[in-house]
Design an enzyme around this catalytic site. Structure first.
Site, PDB file in Angstrom:
ATOM      1  N   SER A   5      26.300   1.207   5.194  1.00 21.31           N
ATOM      2  CA  SER A   5      26.458   2.330   4.272  1.00 21.31           C
ATOM      3  C   SER A   5      27.462   2.183   3.279  1.00 21.31           C
ATOM      4  O   SER A   5      27.504   3.187   2.336  1.00 21.31           O
ATOM      5  CB  SER A   5      26.961   3.583   5.070  1.00 21.31           C
ATOM      6  N   LYS A   8      26.271   3.140  -0.351  1.00 25.95           N
ATOM      7  CA  LYS A   8      26.286   4.524  -0.901  1.00 25.95           C
ATOM      8  C   LYS A   8      27.363   4.592  -1.952  1.00 25.95           C
ATOM      9  O   LYS A   8      27.388   5.590  -2.825  1.00 25.95           O
ATOM     10  CB  LYS A   8      26.474   5.389   0.412  1.00 25.95           C
ATOM     11  N   SER A  68      27.385  10.894   4.964  1.00 24.18           N
ATOM     12  CA  SER A  68      26.748   9.648   4.969  1.00 24.18           C
ATOM     13  C   SER A  68      25.177   9.843   5.076  1.00 24.18           C
ATOM     14  O   SER A  68      24.490   9.011   5.949  1.00 24.18           O
ATOM     15  CB  SER A  68      27.324   8.837   5.853  1.00 24.18           C
TER      16      SER A  68
END
Length: 334
Positions: A5, A8, A68
């Site tokens: 993640s 991102k 997230s």
């Protein structure tokens, strides 16, 4: 590494770039596809958007940064580029542009894809770019919760997954990650006493390991190192001698801020010197290159920068030049 993640961060950067250029607006709304919704029902971190929802760019960004949400990533990617694959091409191109030499993005969220790869150094470069280029937008990464007033259901409040936001270090970002193959990862940052530190770690076995070791990295940086200011952009740092000019000296400067982070016990090993063949003969024009600024650490040259004239210096008239030359021949006085 597989950046999980932490990917991102780049998804947000692409959106921030487009907002800055005027090609995207925070209040612009994107229609949620089944493709994006599917991620909200597959056990991944989610914002919990629904098919057919129209969600603002700002809410999608909060869903990505704070919650997230993988579903929010796909929705934003599709809204910007049409498909997530096209968006991933934009992400990789941006990575190359900002100096991430070992990164390829294959999706917008970082979920399982063996082609989605990076390094901890590249994640640091990306994090630094985000913080420097988008200081106002970066504040989203410090927000501890996000409430999504979803369509057709009660509002959902989710906490930021960055564990260091809840500790006393003063951390203000950036992004956690988790994949079964990579385990736990974290890009974290703290700003204290005029210093910005970024730590990136991956491969931690547990959430506690991730939190503890990242905090240790930041603490080590804060306590063991000092930030040394060497030069500031567009300010003269020294005067050099001028020959046959209407001024006896001229200031020299560099065209970018120069700071070095040095271990406290080794600060005396940092040496800075100005090298030029002088006195410099007039006339001199502003921004003429007059010499070099050299930075030596532990007897090794680590960097050098051009030194530019801070202002014009005109040549003396013929009579004054003659008198100056005579003085020099007799007295050695320039």
């Amino acid at each position: 590494i597989y950046p999980a993640s932490m990917t991102k961060i780049m998804t947000a950067i692409i959106a921030f770039d487009l907002i800055r250029s005027g090609d995207l607006k925070m209040d612009e709304k994107f229609l949620i596809s089944e493709n994006a919704w599917r991620l909200s029902s597959a056990g991944y971190s989610s914002m919990f958007i629904m098919v057919g929802d129209q969600v603002s760019v700002e809410n999608l960004l909060k869903g990505i940064i704070i919650a997230s949400g993988n579903d929010a990533c796909v929705a934003l990617a599709e809204g910007i580029a049409g498909t997530e694959d096209e968006f991933a091409i934009m992400m990789t191109a941006k990575a190359e542009e900002i100096g991430m030499k070992n990164t390829n993005f294959a999706n917008s969220s970082g979920i399982n894809n063996t082609a989605n790869v990076s390094t901890v150094r590249d994640i640091m470069i990306m994090s630094s770019y985000l913080i420097k280029e988008f200081p106002e937008e970066y504040k989203y990464f410090a927000e501890k919760e996000f409430t999504w007033d979803r369509t057709g259901g009660d509002p959902i409040t989710q906490n930021n997954r960055n564990p260091l936001l809840y500790k006393s270090l003063g951390v203000d970002g950036i992004k956690t990650g988790y994949l079964a193959v990579e385990r736990y990862s974290l890009a974290s940052s703290v700003y204290r006493n005029g210093r910005r530190l970024i730590a990136v770690g991956s491969g931690f076995n547990t959430k506690n390991d991730r939190s503890r070791e990242s905090a240790k990295l930041l603490t080590w940086g804060l306590t063991s190192f000092d930030l040394i200011e060497i030069a500031k952009t567009d300010l003269p740092i020294e005067n050099v001698d001028v020959w046959l000019g209407k001024k006896a000296t001229v200031g020299v400067y560099v065209k970018n801020d120069i700071y070095k982070t040095i271990q406290k016990r080794s600060k005396s090993d940092l040496k800075v010197s100005i090298i030029y063949n002088g006195p410099i003969q007039a006339p001199i024009k502003k921004d003429d290159i007059l010499g070099k600024l050299k930075i030596v650490y532990k007897n090794e040259l680590i960097e050098e920068y051009d030194l530019f004239a801070f202002e014009d210096v005109k040549k003396l008239n013929a009579f004054s030049r003659l008198m100056k030359s005579i003085n020099f021949l007799i007295w050695g006085d320039v």
